[in-house]
Design a protein around this motif. Structure first.
Motif, PDB file in Angstrom:
ATOM      1  N   TYR A  72      24.930 -19.545 -42.869  1.00  0.00           N
ATOM      2  CA  TYR A  72      26.368 -19.166 -43.713  1.00  0.00           C
ATOM      3  C   TYR A  72      26.298 -18.312 -45.275  1.00  0.00           C
ATOM      4  CZ  TYR A  72      30.612 -18.878 -46.187  1.00  0.00           C
ATOM      5  OH  TYR A  72      31.893 -18.323 -47.087  1.00  0.00           O
ATOM      6  N   ALA A  73      25.096 -18.694 -46.533  1.00  0.00           N
ATOM      7  CA  ALA A  73      24.632 -18.450 -47.336  1.00  0.00           C
ATOM      8  C   ALA A  73      23.984 -16.821 -47.641  1.00  0.00           C
ATOM      9  CB  ALA A  73      23.528 -19.929 -48.200  1.00  0.00           C
ATOM     10  N   ASP A  74      23.518 -16.951 -46.580  1.00  0.00           N
ATOM     11  CA  ASP A  74      22.549 -15.425 -46.354  1.00  0.00           C
ATOM     12  C   ASP A  74      23.664 -14.765 -45.991  1.00  0.00           C
ATOM     13  OD1 ASP A  74      19.873 -16.454 -47.041  1.00  0.00           O
ATOM     14  OD2 ASP A  74      19.590 -17.043 -44.825  1.00  0.00           O
ATOM     15  N   ARG A  75      25.217 -14.685 -44.837  1.00  0.00           N
ATOM     16  CA  ARG A  75      25.405 -13.665 -43.934  1.00  0.00           C
ATOM     17  C   ARG A  75      26.455 -13.742 -45.908  1.00  0.00           C
ATOM     18  NH1 ARG A  75      26.832 -16.855 -40.437  1.00  0.00           N
ATOM     19  NH2 ARG A  75      25.737 -16.293 -38.517  1.00  0.00           N
ATOM     20  N   LEU A  76      26.660 -14.696 -46.722  1.00  0.00           N
ATOM     21  CA  LEU A  76      27.512 -14.328 -48.199  1.00  0.00           C
ATOM     22  C   LEU A  76      26.891 -13.556 -48.388  1.00  0.00           C
ATOM     23  CD1 LEU A  76      29.720 -15.482 -49.564  1.00  0.00           C
ATOM     24  CD2 LEU A  76      28.736 -16.759 -49.794  1.00  0.00           C
ATOM     25  N   ALA A  77      25.857 -13.155 -49.071  1.00  0.00           N
ATOM     26  CA  ALA A  77      24.542 -12.437 -49.785  1.00  0.00           C
ATOM     27  C   ALA A  77      24.520 -11.569 -49.202  1.00  0.00           C
ATOM     28  CB  ALA A  77      22.823 -13.565 -50.229  1.00  0.00           C
ATOM     29  N   GLU A  78      24.711 -11.461 -48.899  1.00  0.00           N
ATOM     30  CA  GLU A  78      24.803  -9.519 -47.596  1.00  0.00           C
ATOM     31  C   GLU A  78      25.945  -8.896 -48.077  1.00  0.00           C
ATOM     32  OE1 GLU A  78      24.306  -9.304 -43.798  1.00  0.00           O
ATOM     33  OE2 GLU A  78      22.008 -10.298 -43.611  1.00  0.00           O
ATOM     34  N   ILE A  79      27.382  -9.670 -47.974  1.00  0.00           N
ATOM     35  CA  ILE A  79      28.392  -9.104 -48.936  1.00  0.00           C
ATOM     36  C   ILE A  79      28.374  -8.800 -49.760  1.00  0.00           C
ATOM     37  CG2 ILE A  79      30.619  -9.561 -49.058  1.00  0.00           C
ATOM     38  CD1 ILE A  79      30.510 -11.071 -46.312  1.00  0.00           C
ATOM     39  N   PHE A  80      27.534  -9.868 -50.899  1.00  0.00           N
ATOM     40  CA  PHE A  80      27.360 -10.332 -52.181  1.00  0.00           C
ATOM     41  C   PHE A  80      26.863  -9.022 -52.218  1.00  0.00           C
ATOM     42  CE2 PHE A  80      25.283 -10.851 -56.146  1.00  0.00           C
ATOM     43  CZ  PHE A  80      26.665 -10.918 -57.485  1.00  0.00           C
ATOM     44  N   ALA A  81      26.002  -8.221 -51.827  1.00  0.00           N
ATOM     45  CA  ALA A  81      25.025  -7.606 -52.323  1.00  0.00           C
ATOM     46  C   ALA A  81      25.300  -5.610 -52.186  1.00  0.00           C
ATOM     47  CB  ALA A  81      23.297  -7.416 -51.269  1.00  0.00           C
ATOM     48  N   VAL A  82      26.314  -6.115 -50.515  1.00  0.00           N
ATOM     49  CA  VAL A  82      27.042  -5.084 -50.941  1.00  0.00           C
ATOM     50  C   VAL A  82      27.676  -4.035 -51.712  1.00  0.00           C
ATOM     51  CG1 VAL A  82      28.893  -3.345 -49.249  1.00  0.00           C
ATOM     52  CG2 VAL A  82      26.986  -4.588 -48.097  1.00  0.00           C
ATOM     53  N   ASN A  83      28.326  -5.032 -51.980  1.00  0.00           N
ATOM     54  CA  ASN A  83      29.641  -4.996 -53.753  1.00  0.00           C
ATOM     55  C   ASN A  83      29.027  -4.944 -54.753  1.00  0.00           C
ATOM     56  OD1 ASN A  83      32.478  -5.164 -51.676  1.00  0.00           O
ATOM     57  ND2 ASN A  83      32.173  -7.677 -51.723  1.00  0.00           N
ATOM     58  N   LEU A  84      27.703  -5.980 -55.000  1.00  0.00           N
ATOM     59  CA  LEU A  84      26.812  -5.372 -56.275  1.00  0.00           C
ATOM     60  C   LEU A  84      27.030  -4.110 -56.843  1.00  0.00           C
ATOM     61  CD1 LEU A  84      25.964  -6.900 -58.634  1.00  0.00           C
ATOM     62  CD2 LEU A  84      23.530  -6.885 -57.665  1.00  0.00           C
ATOM     63  N   GLN A  85      26.308  -3.451 -55.175  1.00  0.00           N
ATOM     64  CA  GLN A  85      26.229  -1.961 -55.133  1.00  0.00           C
ATOM     65  C   GLN A  85      27.571  -1.316 -55.946  1.00  0.00           C
ATOM     66  OE1 GLN A  85      22.711  -1.932 -55.542  1.00  0.00           O
ATOM     67  NE2 GLN A  85      23.403  -0.130 -54.643  1.00  0.00           N
ATOM     68  N   ALA A  86      28.775  -1.297 -55.334  1.00  0.00           N
ATOM     69  CA  ALA A  86      29.568  -0.908 -55.626  1.00  0.00           C
ATOM     70  C   ALA A  86      30.467  -1.091 -57.185  1.00  0.00           C
ATOM     71  CB  ALA A  86      30.831  -1.243 -54.571  1.00  0.00           C
ATOM     72  N   PHE A  87      29.663  -2.160 -57.746  1.00  0.00           N
ATOM     73  CA  PHE A  87      30.143  -2.676 -58.904  1.00  0.00           C
ATOM     74  C   PHE A  87      29.777  -2.467 -59.857  1.00  0.00           C
ATOM     75  CE2 PHE A  87      29.072  -5.904 -62.576  1.00  0.00           C
ATOM     76  CZ  PHE A  87      30.489  -6.054 -63.147  1.00  0.00           C
ATOM     77  N   ARG A  88      28.072  -1.892 -59.176  1.00  0.00           N
ATOM     78  CA  ARG A  88      27.812  -0.255 -60.281  1.00  0.00           C
ATOM     79  C   ARG A  88      27.703   1.087 -59.819  1.00  0.00           C
ATOM     80  NH1 ARG A  88      22.406  -3.214 -57.874  1.00  0.00           N
ATOM     81  NH2 ARG A  88      21.693  -5.057 -59.302  1.00  0.00           N
ATOM     82  N   GLY A  89      28.671   1.166 -59.112  1.00  0.00           N
ATOM     83  CA  GLY A  89      29.299   3.072 -58.919  1.00  0.00           C
ATOM     84  C   GLY A  89      28.681   3.363 -58.376  1.00  0.00           C
ATOM     85  N   GLU A  90      27.444   2.351 -57.482  1.00  0.00           N
ATOM     86  CA  GLU A  90      26.648   3.070 -56.538  1.00  0.00           C
ATOM     87  C   GLU A  90      27.059   2.697 -54.928  1.00  0.00           C
ATOM     88  OE1 GLU A  90      23.418   1.251 -57.749  1.00  0.00           O
ATOM     89  OE2 GLU A  90      23.646   2.546 -59.858  1.00  0.00           O
ATOM     90  N   GLY A  91      28.545   3.041 -54.658  1.00  0.00           N
ATOM     91  CA  GLY A  91      28.807   1.868 -52.677  1.00  0.00           C
ATOM     92  C   GLY A  91      30.233   1.817 -52.681  1.00  0.00           C
ATOM     93  N   GLU A  92      30.511   1.468 -51.615  1.00  0.00           N
ATOM     94  CA  GLU A  92      31.659   1.335 -51.594  1.00  0.00           C
ATOM     95  C   GLU A  92      32.288  -0.457 -51.243  1.00  0.00           C
ATOM     96  OE1 GLU A  92      34.174   3.671 -51.281  1.00  0.00           O
ATOM     97  OE2 GLU A  92      33.276   4.779 -51.721  1.00  0.00           O
TER      98      GLU A  92
END
Length: 310
Positions: free
Chosen positions: A284-304
């Motif tokens: 579970y933790a690794d899958r959550l980290a993958e979701i977090f990483a995608v959203n971190l890019q969005a937080f930086r203005g570099e993705g959706e």
């Protein structure tokens, strides 16, 4: 900002989440041990990101800009307050989907293969055989063909089951179910199914979607709930079990949760009850980290953004 993003992790979090988040490039994970330390960590102006399993009022701070929920359900969060404060809320939807799907089948098989009843007899030193049932060739209805529902669907199809279900927008569905209805087709899904698995999410202010009419349509089938307890009318479920029509109910969630001390769900001979552990898994933790990483890019203005709640 320069340097790594400061990510505050709520003290209440599943095993492995801290280590998995720490592997995401460009973050510094702060893991306070208690609520007092959490408040102190969030008061730091660098603390713009919170990863949390539950909401507590201590979480709200002036510098907070984004909350990544560890859970797929965000029932406890004050959506309006967060929206007014300009704080983004994203869920962990999908991170627990494989585990919940497997748990749904564990509950279903515990009933169809009489595992639950055999364990109860075994506790009393009784060896009792009885007819069991196969899933092969049976029709499975799935309420909520989202991330969890689809994980259930393809597994059921691999077992040789006919799969039908519901989805809020059925026209957009692409998956393993052979027929998909909108919410208005819920009773029809119950009527045509040998077993129904509920994977519906929490709906704020919505009445239970599973009540007497739906359970009556299921007749002598089996019902499993791995969605949210509030989506099912508990009194109607107990009445269907007591009437002799419903063969059994496998419940990982209830309403209220846990059931009251005097609730019949604890000891009902047709109920297999587990304490909301369907999503528990080392992966579970690794899958959550993958979701977090995608959203971190969005937080930086570099993705959706993905899994946006607010």
């Amino acid at each position: 900002m320069s340097g790594p993003h400061r990510v505050v992790l709520h003290p209440c979090h599943p095993w492995g989440v801290r280590d998995s988040l720490a592997k995401v490039p460009g973050v510094e994970v702060i893991s306070p041990p208690d609520l007092e330390s959490l408040t102190e960590s969030l008061e730091d102006p660098r603390s713009e990101i919170l990863v949390s399993f539950i909401w507590t009022d201590e979480c709200l701070s002036l510098g907070l800009r984004w909350i990544q929920s560890i859970s797929s359900g965000c029932d406890s969060y004050p959506w309006e307050t967060l929206a007014e404060a300009g704080i983004r809320l994203t869920s962990g939807r999908g991170a627990n989907a494989p585990a919940v799907a497997e748990h749904a089948f564990a509950l279903l098989l515990a009933m169809t293969r009489r595992v639950g009843k055999s364990v109860r007899y075994g506790d009393r030193g009784i060896w009792r055989q009885a007819m069991c049932h196969e899933l092969t060739g049976a029709t499975l209805g799935i309420l909520g063909l989202g991330a969890v529902g689809e994980e259930i669907a393809w597994r059921a199809k691999a077992w040789g089951m006919e799969v039908i279900g519901t989805k809020r927008h059925p026209d957009s569905y692409e998956g393993s179910a052979s027929e998909v209805f909108g919410p208005e087709g819920t009773v029809e899904v119950f009527r045509r199914s040998d077993a129904v698995i509920n994977a519906l999410p929490f709906g704020r202010g919505a009445p239970p979607q599973v009540g007497a009419e739906e359970l009556e349509a299921l007749g002598d089938g089996w019902f499993v709930n791995v969605g949210r307890g509030s989506t099912v009318d508990t009194e109607a479920l107990l009445e269907a079990l007591d009437s002799g029509e419903l063969r059994g109910a496998g419940l990982d969630v209830t309403y209220p949760e846990p059931p009251g001390e005097d609730s019949p769900l604890w000891t009902h001979h047709k109920v297999v009850l587990t304490p909301h552990l369907g999503g528990f898994s080392p992966q579970y933790a690794d899958r959550l980290a993958e979701i977090f990483a995608v959203n971190l890019q969005a937080f930086r203005g570099e993705g959706e953004w993905v899994n946006v709640v607010v």
